[in-house]
Design a protein around this motif. Structure first.
Motif, PDB file in Angstrom:
ATOM      1  N   MET A   1       0.841  -1.196   0.000  1.00 19.82           N
ATOM      2  CA  MET A   1       0.000   0.000   0.000  1.00 19.82           C
ATOM      3  C   MET A   1       0.876   1.245   0.000  1.00 19.82           C
ATOM      4  SD  MET A   1      -2.835   1.559  -0.057  1.00 19.82           S
ATOM      5  CE  MET A   1      -3.821   0.062  -0.104  1.00 19.82           C
ATOM      6  N   MET A   2       0.480   2.233  -0.780  1.00 16.79           N
ATOM      7  CA  MET A   2       1.188   3.509  -0.835  1.00 16.79           C
ATOM      8  C   MET A   2       0.636   4.456   0.229  1.00 16.79           C
ATOM      9  SD  MET A   2       1.308   6.318  -3.947  1.00 16.79           S
ATOM     10  CE  MET A   2       2.473   5.388  -4.943  1.00 16.79           C
ATOM     11  N   TYR A   3       1.536   5.084   0.978  1.00 17.01           N
ATOM     12  CA  TYR A   3       1.179   6.091   1.971  1.00 17.01           C
ATOM     13  C   TYR A   3       1.702   7.438   1.492  1.00 17.01           C
ATOM     14  CZ  TYR A   3      -0.095   2.176   4.898  1.00 17.01           C
ATOM     15  OH  TYR A   3      -0.698   1.036   5.379  1.00 17.01           O
ATOM     16  N   VAL A   4       0.814   8.422   1.382  1.00 15.40           N
ATOM     17  CA  VAL A   4       1.140   9.737   0.842  1.00 15.40           C
ATOM     18  C   VAL A   4       0.984  10.769   1.947  1.00 15.40           C
ATOM     19  CG1 VAL A   4       0.358  11.537  -0.744  1.00 15.40           C
ATOM     20  CG2 VAL A   4       0.518   9.159  -1.532  1.00 15.40           C
ATOM     21  N   ILE A   5       2.044  11.537   2.192  1.00 19.63           N
ATOM     22  CA  ILE A   5       2.031  12.551   3.248  1.00 19.63           C
ATOM     23  C   ILE A   5       2.524  13.872   2.676  1.00 19.63           C
ATOM     24  CG2 ILE A   5       2.952  13.235   5.501  1.00 19.63           C
ATOM     25  CD1 ILE A   5       3.283   9.615   4.591  1.00 19.63           C
ATOM     26  N   LYS A   6       1.788  14.940   2.906  1.00 24.94           N
ATOM     27  CA  LYS A   6       2.288  16.272   2.574  1.00 24.94           C
ATOM     28  C   LYS A   6       2.910  16.871   3.819  1.00 24.94           C
ATOM     29  CE  LYS A   6      -1.928  18.967   3.427  1.00 24.94           C
ATOM     30  NZ  LYS A   6      -3.230  18.413   3.088  1.00 24.94           N
ATOM     31  N   SER A   7       4.048  17.534   3.645  1.00 28.11           N
ATOM     32  CA  SER A   7       4.724  18.105   4.812  1.00 28.11           C
ATOM     33  C   SER A   7       5.548  19.312   4.388  1.00 28.11           C
ATOM     34  CB  SER A   7       5.622  17.051   5.471  1.00 28.11           C
ATOM     35  OG  SER A   7       6.070  17.483   6.740  1.00 28.11           O
ATOM     36  N   LYS A   8       5.675  20.243   5.298  1.00 30.01           N
ATOM     37  CA  LYS A   8       6.453  21.453   5.018  1.00 30.01           C
ATOM     38  C   LYS A   8       7.181  21.896   6.283  1.00 30.01           C
ATOM     39  CE  LYS A   8       6.140  26.175   3.230  1.00 30.01           C
ATOM     40  NZ  LYS A   8       5.243  27.242   2.728  1.00 30.01           N
ATOM     41  N   ASP A   9       8.531  21.873   6.219  1.00 28.92           N
ATOM     42  CA  ASP A   9       9.366  22.412   7.281  1.00 28.92           C
ATOM     43  C   ASP A   9       9.033  21.791   8.647  1.00 28.92           C
ATOM     44  OD1 ASP A   9      11.321  24.020   8.411  1.00 28.92           O
ATOM     45  OD2 ASP A   9       9.924  25.677   8.803  1.00 28.92           O
ATOM     46  N   ARG A  10       8.765  20.471   8.651  1.00 29.83           N
ATOM     47  CA  ARG A  10       8.368  19.828   9.900  1.00 29.83           C
ATOM     48  C   ARG A  10       8.979  18.429  10.007  1.00 29.83           C
ATOM     49  NH1 ARG A  10       3.265  21.440  12.318  1.00 29.83           N
ATOM     50  NH2 ARG A  10       2.351  19.387  12.021  1.00 29.83           N
ATOM     51  N   VAL A  11      10.277  18.340   9.769  1.00 29.14           N
ATOM     52  CA  VAL A  11      10.945  17.046   9.852  1.00 29.14           C
ATOM     53  C   VAL A  11      10.785  16.439  11.242  1.00 29.14           C
ATOM     54  CG1 VAL A  11      13.192  15.903   9.845  1.00 29.14           C
ATOM     55  CG2 VAL A  11      12.600  17.466   7.990  1.00 29.14           C
ATOM     56  N   LYS A  12      11.002  17.238  12.285  1.00 28.73           N
ATOM     57  CA  LYS A  12      10.906  16.718  13.647  1.00 28.73           C
ATOM     58  C   LYS A  12       9.479  16.284  13.970  1.00 28.73           C
ATOM     59  CE  LYS A  12      14.795  19.232  15.684  1.00 28.73           C
ATOM     60  NZ  LYS A  12      15.221  20.221  16.714  1.00 28.73           N
ATOM     61  N   LYS A  13       8.497  17.097  13.579  1.00 26.30           N
ATOM     62  CA  LYS A  13       7.102  16.755  13.848  1.00 26.30           C
ATOM     63  C   LYS A  13       6.709  15.487  13.111  1.00 26.30           C
ATOM     64  CE  LYS A  13       4.346  18.926  15.733  1.00 26.30           C
ATOM     65  NZ  LYS A  13       3.865  18.889  17.130  1.00 26.30           N
ATOM     66  N   PHE A  14       7.073  15.382  11.848  1.00 29.67           N
ATOM     67  CA  PHE A  14       6.757  14.189  11.072  1.00 29.67           C
ATOM     68  C   PHE A  14       7.424  12.951  11.680  1.00 29.67           C
ATOM     69  CE2 PHE A  14       8.000  11.404   7.406  1.00 29.67           C
ATOM     70  CZ  PHE A  14       6.739  10.853   7.207  1.00 29.67           C
ATOM     71  N   THR A  15       8.667  13.115  12.118  1.00 27.87           N
ATOM     72  CA  THR A  15       9.393  11.995  12.720  1.00 27.87           C
ATOM     73  C   THR A  15       8.696  11.486  13.974  1.00 27.87           C
ATOM     74  OG1 THR A  15      11.502  12.866  11.898  1.00 27.87           O
ATOM     75  CG2 THR A  15      11.610  11.248  13.665  1.00 27.87           C
ATOM     76  N   SER A  16       8.261  12.400  14.829  1.00 30.24           N
ATOM     77  CA  SER A  16       7.687  12.004  16.113  1.00 30.24           C
ATOM     78  C   SER A  16       6.225  11.586  16.015  1.00 30.24           C
ATOM     79  CB  SER A  16       7.814  13.161  17.116  1.00 30.24           C
ATOM     80  OG  SER A  16       7.082  14.293  16.678  1.00 30.24           O
TER      81      SER A  16
END
Length: 259
Positions: free
Chosen positions: A1-16
């Motif tokens: 399954m493909m998981y699609v995430i949009k993110s901007k300037d939030r590496v730490k937030k996405f990681t946690s």
């Protein structure tokens, strides 16, 4: 399954948050696709997640959403997520239980199974993490109802094109507004005559971001955007709700599905 995430300037937030959650469910990095909007983020996310698929698209929430639809093949099945998903829950015995890996995999399969049965292209979960209200809902609904896209299942539909709403502020400046959850729901419903919502599942998501991400909304701009959206879709939106805390929401009309 493909998981699609949009993110901007939030590496730490996405990681946690979202990344940590997906890894707890044994999702492989090769199935994670992160869509960013500028070269700095492309470099930062590639460095932080070298085994994931990082794509650079257009600026803004609407821009990146439309880019994703254009980028993927028609009919491609994928889970779409915000970068700040903290948990996925199921209603069980009048309480919410966080999903284990087996139940998470069941939920993903269930979402796409219901999409195929109803010939719809958009499926989501109950929008509020509250067992009391969830308990009053039918397990599955196909009528017009809000789908929050922070954790949703899609069969890629290239007819879905979201809009920016240019709204004048009281100080004479203009704001580029968007209401992707509502507009995405309406457009999928218009095209297929139904959407799917699994009301006994919900997600814990930080919808109002405190740092990074796609920001700029205020109570005033949210109100103006909601009113502009209602003017564009009067057949599907019944009213604008003005909350005591200053935020705004839209009420969708009760329109039955065609299934």
């Amino acid at each position: 399954m493909m998981y699609v995430i949009k993110s901007k300037d939030r590496v730490k937030k996405f990681t946690s948050h979202t990344y940590s959650l997906l890894k707890s469910y044994e999702v492989k990095d090769k199935d994670i696709n992160i869509f960013v909007s500028n070269e700095d983020d492309l470099e930062n996310y590639c460095s932080a997640f070298p085994q994931c698929n990082i794509h650079i698209g257009d600026e803004g929430i609407v821009g990146i959403d439309n880019f994703i639809v254009d980028y993927l093949d028609e009919g491609q099945e994928y889970i779409y997520m915000n970068d700040d998903v903290k948990g996925i829950y199921q209603l069980l015995d009048n309480k919410l239980e966080k999903l284990n890996t087996d139940m998470f995999n069941y939920l993903v399969k269930k979402m796409f199974s219901e999409l195929r049965v109803s010939k719809s292209t958009y499926c989501g979960l109950y929008p509020v993490k509250n067992w009391f209200y969830m308990n009053k809902q039918n397990e599955i609904t196909n009528d017009l109802c809000i789908i929050m896209d922070g954790f949703s299942a899609l069969i890629n539909n290239k007819k879905i094109k979201l809009n920016n709403f240019i709204v004048p502020k009281e100080d004479g400046t203009q704001f580029v507004g968007e209401s992707t959850d509502t507009e995405k729901t309406i457009q999928h419903f218009i095209d297929k005559g139904s959407v799917v919502r699994l009301n006994h599942f919900t997600a814990d998501i930080e919808y109002y971001k405190k740092e990074g991400g796609y920001q700029g909304r205020t109570a005033q701009t949210e109100k103006l955007t909601a009113e502009a959206l209602m003017n564009k879709y009067p057949t599907y939106i019944s009213s604008v709700r003005y909350k005591k805390n200053g935020t705004t929401s839209l009420r969708l009309k009760k329109i039955s599905s065609n299934i």
